[in-house]
Design an enzyme around this catalytic site. Structure first.
Site, PDB file in Angstrom:
ATOM      1  N   CYS A  43       0.821  -1.211   0.000  1.00 16.51           N
ATOM      2  CA  CYS A  43       0.000   0.000   0.000  1.00 16.51           C
ATOM      3  C   CYS A  43       0.856   1.262   0.000  1.00 16.51           C
ATOM      4  CB  CYS A  43      -0.937  -0.007   1.207  1.00 16.51           C
ATOM      5  SG  CYS A  43      -1.953   1.469   1.285  1.00 16.51           S
ATOM      6  N   CYS A  48      -1.540   1.730  -3.050  1.00 18.44           N
ATOM      7  CA  CYS A  48      -2.523   2.801  -2.802  1.00 18.44           C
ATOM      8  C   CYS A  48      -1.930   4.204  -2.762  1.00 18.44           C
ATOM      9  CB  CYS A  48      -3.234   2.587  -1.458  1.00 18.44           C
ATOM     10  SG  CYS A  48      -3.419   0.895  -0.934  1.00 18.44           S
ATOM     11  N   LYS A  51      -0.065   5.426  -6.019  1.00 17.56           N
ATOM     12  CA  LYS A  51      -1.122   5.453  -7.053  1.00 17.56           C
ATOM     13  C   LYS A  51      -1.998   6.689  -6.879  1.00 17.56           C
ATOM     14  CE  LYS A  51      -4.881   4.343  -6.085  1.00 17.56           C
ATOM     15  NZ  LYS A  51      -5.377   2.996  -5.879  1.00 17.56           N
ATOM     16  N   TYR A 177      -9.642  -3.112 -10.669  1.00 14.71           N
ATOM     17  CA  TYR A 177      -9.217  -1.913  -9.953  1.00 14.71           C
ATOM     18  C   TYR A 177      -7.957  -1.302 -10.588  1.00 14.71           C
ATOM     19  CZ  TYR A 177     -11.947  -2.925  -5.628  1.00 14.71           C
ATOM     20  OH  TYR A 177     -12.919  -3.137  -4.696  1.00 14.71           O
ATOM     21  N   GLU A 181      -7.677   2.182 -12.863  1.00 14.18           N
ATOM     22  CA  GLU A 181      -7.021   3.326 -12.220  1.00 14.18           C
ATOM     23  C   GLU A 181      -5.850   3.827 -13.068  1.00 14.18           C
ATOM     24  OE1 GLU A 181      -6.232   1.936  -8.209  1.00 14.18           O
ATOM     25  OE2 GLU A 181      -8.257   2.491  -7.561  1.00 14.18           O
ATOM     26  N   HIS A 435     -26.776  22.320   0.300  1.00 16.24           N
ATOM     27  CA  HIS A 435     -26.815  22.858  -1.054  1.00 16.24           C
ATOM     28  C   HIS A 435     -25.797  23.973  -1.240  1.00 16.24           C
ATOM     29  CE1 HIS A 435     -28.705  23.595  -4.893  1.00 16.24           C
ATOM     30  NE2 HIS A 435     -28.746  24.889  -4.624  1.00 16.24           N
ATOM     31  N   GLU A 440     -25.692  16.090  -2.019  1.00 17.07           N
ATOM     32  CA  GLU A 440     -27.081  16.312  -1.592  1.00 17.07           C
ATOM     33  C   GLU A 440     -28.039  15.388  -2.352  1.00 17.07           C
ATOM     34  OE1 GLU A 440     -28.935  20.146  -2.587  1.00 17.07           O
ATOM     35  OE2 GLU A 440     -27.372  20.469  -4.071  1.00 17.07           O
TER      36      GLU A 440
HETATM   37  P1  NDP Z   1      -9.097  -7.315 -10.102  1.00 13.67           P
HETATM   38  O1  NDP Z   1      -9.489  -8.586  -9.490  1.00 13.67           O
HETATM   39  O2  NDP Z   1      -9.738  -6.057  -9.687  1.00 13.67           O
HETATM   40  O3  NDP Z   1      -9.288  -7.436 -11.696  1.00 13.67           O
HETATM   41  C1  NDP Z   1      -8.678  -8.479 -12.405  1.00 13.67           C
HETATM   42  C2  NDP Z   1      -8.945  -8.311 -13.882  1.00 13.67           C
HETATM   43  O4  NDP Z   1      -8.185  -9.276 -14.594  1.00 13.67           O
HETATM   44  C3  NDP Z   1     -10.404  -8.539 -14.257  1.00 13.67           C
HETATM   45  O5  NDP Z   1     -10.710  -7.675 -15.327  1.00 13.67           O
HETATM   46  C4  NDP Z   1     -10.437  -9.998 -14.713  1.00 13.67           C
HETATM   47  O6  NDP Z   1     -11.371 -10.237 -15.741  1.00 13.67           O
HETATM   48  C5  NDP Z   1      -9.037 -10.181 -15.280  1.00 13.67           C
HETATM   49  N1  NDP Z   1      -8.470 -11.511 -15.061  1.00 13.67           N
HETATM   50  C6  NDP Z   1      -8.371 -12.159 -13.875  1.00 13.67           C
HETATM   51  N2  NDP Z   1      -7.735 -13.341 -14.034  1.00 13.67           N
HETATM   52  C7  NDP Z   1      -7.427 -13.425 -15.344  1.00 13.67           C
HETATM   53  C8  NDP Z   1      -6.764 -14.424 -16.116  1.00 13.67           C
HETATM   54  N3  NDP Z   1      -6.324 -15.547 -15.575  1.00 13.67           N
HETATM   55  N4  NDP Z   1      -6.622 -14.187 -17.443  1.00 13.67           N
HETATM   56  C9  NDP Z   1      -7.082 -13.054 -18.004  1.00 13.67           C
HETATM   57  N5  NDP Z   1      -7.707 -12.082 -17.304  1.00 13.67           N
HETATM   58  C10 NDP Z   1      -7.871 -12.275 -15.991  1.00 13.67           C
HETATM   59  O7  NDP Z   1      -7.503  -7.258  -9.936  1.00 13.67           O
HETATM   60  P2  NDP Z   1      -6.451  -6.060  -9.867  1.00 13.67           P
HETATM   61  O8  NDP Z   1      -5.160  -6.660 -10.264  1.00 13.67           O
HETATM   62  O9  NDP Z   1      -6.948  -4.876 -10.608  1.00 13.67           O
HETATM   63  O10 NDP Z   1      -6.409  -5.699  -8.335  1.00 13.67           O
HETATM   64  C11 NDP Z   1      -6.133  -6.709  -7.375  1.00 13.67           C
HETATM   65  C12 NDP Z   1      -6.799  -6.394  -6.069  1.00 13.67           C
HETATM   66  O11 NDP Z   1      -6.115  -5.350  -5.429  1.00 13.67           O
HETATM   67  C13 NDP Z   1      -8.231  -5.905  -6.208  1.00 13.67           C
HETATM   68  O12 NDP Z   1      -9.150  -6.960  -6.264  1.00 13.67           O
HETATM   69  C14 NDP Z   1      -8.411  -5.072  -4.982  1.00 13.67           C
HETATM   70  O13 NDP Z   1      -8.844  -5.881  -3.933  1.00 13.67           O
HETATM   71  C15 NDP Z   1      -7.014  -4.555  -4.705  1.00 13.67           C
HETATM   72  N6  NDP Z   1      -6.903  -3.146  -5.146  1.00 13.67           N
HETATM   73  C16 NDP Z   1      -7.693  -2.215  -4.576  1.00 13.67           C
HETATM   74  C17 NDP Z   1      -7.644  -0.899  -4.969  1.00 13.67           C
HETATM   75  C18 NDP Z   1      -8.532   0.093  -4.329  1.00 13.67           C
HETATM   76  O14 NDP Z   1      -9.056  -0.179  -3.260  1.00 13.67           O
HETATM   77  N7  NDP Z   1      -8.768   1.252  -4.938  1.00 13.67           N
HETATM   78  C19 NDP Z   1      -6.710  -0.451  -6.004  1.00 13.67           C
HETATM   79  C20 NDP Z   1      -5.926  -1.523  -6.558  1.00 13.67           C
HETATM   80  C21 NDP Z   1      -6.033  -2.810  -6.132  1.00 13.67           C
HETATM   81  P3  NDP Z   1     -12.958 -10.420 -15.514  1.00 13.67           P
HETATM   82  O15 NDP Z   1     -13.247 -10.183 -14.073  1.00 13.67           O
HETATM   83  O16 NDP Z   1     -13.612  -9.402 -16.395  1.00 13.67           O
HETATM   84  O17 NDP Z   1     -13.248 -11.810 -15.944  1.00 13.67           O
END
Ligand code: NDP
Length: 446
Positions: A43, A48, A51, A177, A181, A435, A440
């Protein structure tokens, strides 16, 4: 006092590990924490915090563009990636120092190096063995890299903060996510961004109307999307990288970012040898008190893959330390955890989506506010915000709140208190509007 070197040895000085160390030490335990990279964890060091700073930096692009409509003339504006990157890195260094101070001030011993569990009470760090009454694993997660030829030419969120220069073109694999982002950040900075995803959606699991709103706004801004696609090979050429897809098409890019989820960091810890069981997701299996299959070994945070969010790991670490060393037994409540995506525009969400609420409660009532924020109107920016409240019809309780629009995460944190407290739609409606604000709308949905 036990015969061990320490009462608690924590592996991993990230959000969960540092909180557990500090609280346990505060309760009088003799604590050590092992860290192989930098104190602060994902983080603070490569997640976080840096980022969010990039999100702030990137957003000036649109703010400066909009400024003209508010009467400002800004001549000669220009963006320098190295300045933003270096200033963010300096801030990360500062926070890294603060985390180290927290450990030092709480008399937690820092052991630098890779840790490996030797037996139920022994951990080896950089060749030296240390014993502890309790071991806590808080090693987090790492980016998943798929098994496709040439995958090594891609980078992950670990490297993106250190790019030597701003890429002209970037392909981001994944649409969760991290993908959405960084797509927002680099598009605003002027990079030509393409998001590719295996499914036909972005932000799967989020309220679909909001995910669709982000997709539509992103398309209008000029981001490219290739959904429902399968990347089969990454080729490195003199001109950059060529991504080959199963449909025979290809895309040329300068940088490929893997953002396909994060996997629990369990390798090289000696878990199998000591008998710590993993679950079917490859995460350390723990009970409701964070205890693994070995009674003296516990785990918190992303390595347990319950909810991959920093505040959750922090609370798990705190609960663990209070229970074991402070005589205070409490458990983390996983209901109504707010979450945000710092995309452009950002999203915030707490509680159930409409579909989840229908499954859980049967009859639900749904309220939406679909509006153009005042600032966007004067700026001539055709971007609409969308707020959605999901209400359990039988109790009138607001069981879900979902928002996309400027400052949605800031607003959502306050809404999360109301949803967590189980307030009803009538109580939202009784609250006087403030407001003129965007928020709101939350009390004006009829
Ligand atoms: P996410 O789980 O958010 O997204 C993963 C993406 O990759 C989805 O679009 C999914 O496709 C795709 N995917 C997953 N596995 C495969 C695979 N084997 N082959 C091809 N595509 C795949 O993961 P992130 O890496 O973006 O983030 C990881 C975690 O970190 C998040 O879940 C979150 O908990 C945390 N995080 C939180 C943030 C915040 O709070 N703002 C910021 C960044 C990370 P689909 O689902 O469409 O099938």
């Amino acid at each position: 006092m036990s015969s061990h070197d320490f009462d608690l040895l924590v592996i991993g000085a990230g959000s969960g590990g540092v909180r557990a160390s500090r609280i346990a030490a505060g309760h009088g335990a003799r604590v050590a924490v092992a860290e192989e990279f930098r104190v602060g964890g994902t983080c603070v060091i490569r997640g976080c915090v840096p980022k969010k700073l990039l999100v702030y930096g990137a957003h000036f692009a649109e703010d400066l563009e909009d400024a003209a409509r508010f009467g400002w003339t800004i001549e000669g504006k220009r963006f320098d990636w190295a300045t933003l990157r270096n200033n963010v890195a300096d801030e990360v260094d500062r926070l890294n120092g603060l985390y180290q101070n927290t450990l030092d001030n709480n008399k937690v011993t820092t052991l630098l190096g890779h840790a490996r569990i030797i037996d139920a009470h022994t951990v080896e760090v950089a060749g030296a063995r240390h014993t502890a009454g309790t071991i806590l694993i808080a090693t987090g997660a790492r980016p998943f890299i798929p098994d496709v030829p040439g995958a090594e030419h891609g980078i992950t969120s670990n490297e993106i903060f250190h790019l030597p220069e701003q890429p002209r073109r970037m392909v981001i694999a994944g649409a969760g996510y991290i993908a959405t982002e960084f797509a927002g950040v680099f598009h605003e900075l002027g990079t030509d961004v393409t998001v590719i995803n295996r499914s036909d959606t972005i932000l799967r699991g989020w309220e679909p109307a909001l995910a669709d709103r982000l997709l539509q706004i992103s398309l209008a801004k000029g981001l490219n999307f290739k959904l429902n696609c399968r990347l089969v090979r990454v080729e490195k050429t003199d001109a950059g990288l060529v991504l080959h897809f199963a449909d025979g098409k290809s895309i040329e890019t300068d940088v490929l970012l893997w953002a396909l989820g994060r996997v629990p960091q369990t390798e090289g810890l000696g878990l199998a040898e000591v008998g710590v069981a993993l679950n079917d997701k490859g995460a350390i299996a723990v009970d409701a008190d964070n205890r693994s299959s070995v009674p003296s070994i516990f785990a918190v945070g992303d390595v347990t893959d319950r909810v991959q969010l920093t505040p959750v790991a922090i609370r798990e670490g705190h609960s663990f330390a209070d229970r074991l060393f402070g005589g205070k037994a409490w458990r983390v409540d996983y209901k109504a955890i707010p979450s945000a995506v710092f995309s452009n525009p950002p999203l915030g969400s707490v509680g159930l989506t409409e579909a989840e609420a229908r499954n859980a409660h049967g009859e639900v009532r749904v309220f939406t506010a679909d509006f153009r924020p005042m600032k966007n109107v004067l700026a001539g920016r055709n971007e609409r915000a969308l707020y959605k409240l999901v209400v359990d019809a039988s109790t009138d309780r607001v069981v879900g709140a979902h928002m996309i629009g400027p400052d949605a995460p800031e607003i959502l944190q306050a809404v999360a208190i109301a949803v967590k407290a189980g307030l009803t739609k009538a109580q939202f409606d009784e609250t006087m509007a403030l407001h003129p604000t965007m928020s709101e709308e939350l009390v004006l949905m009829r």
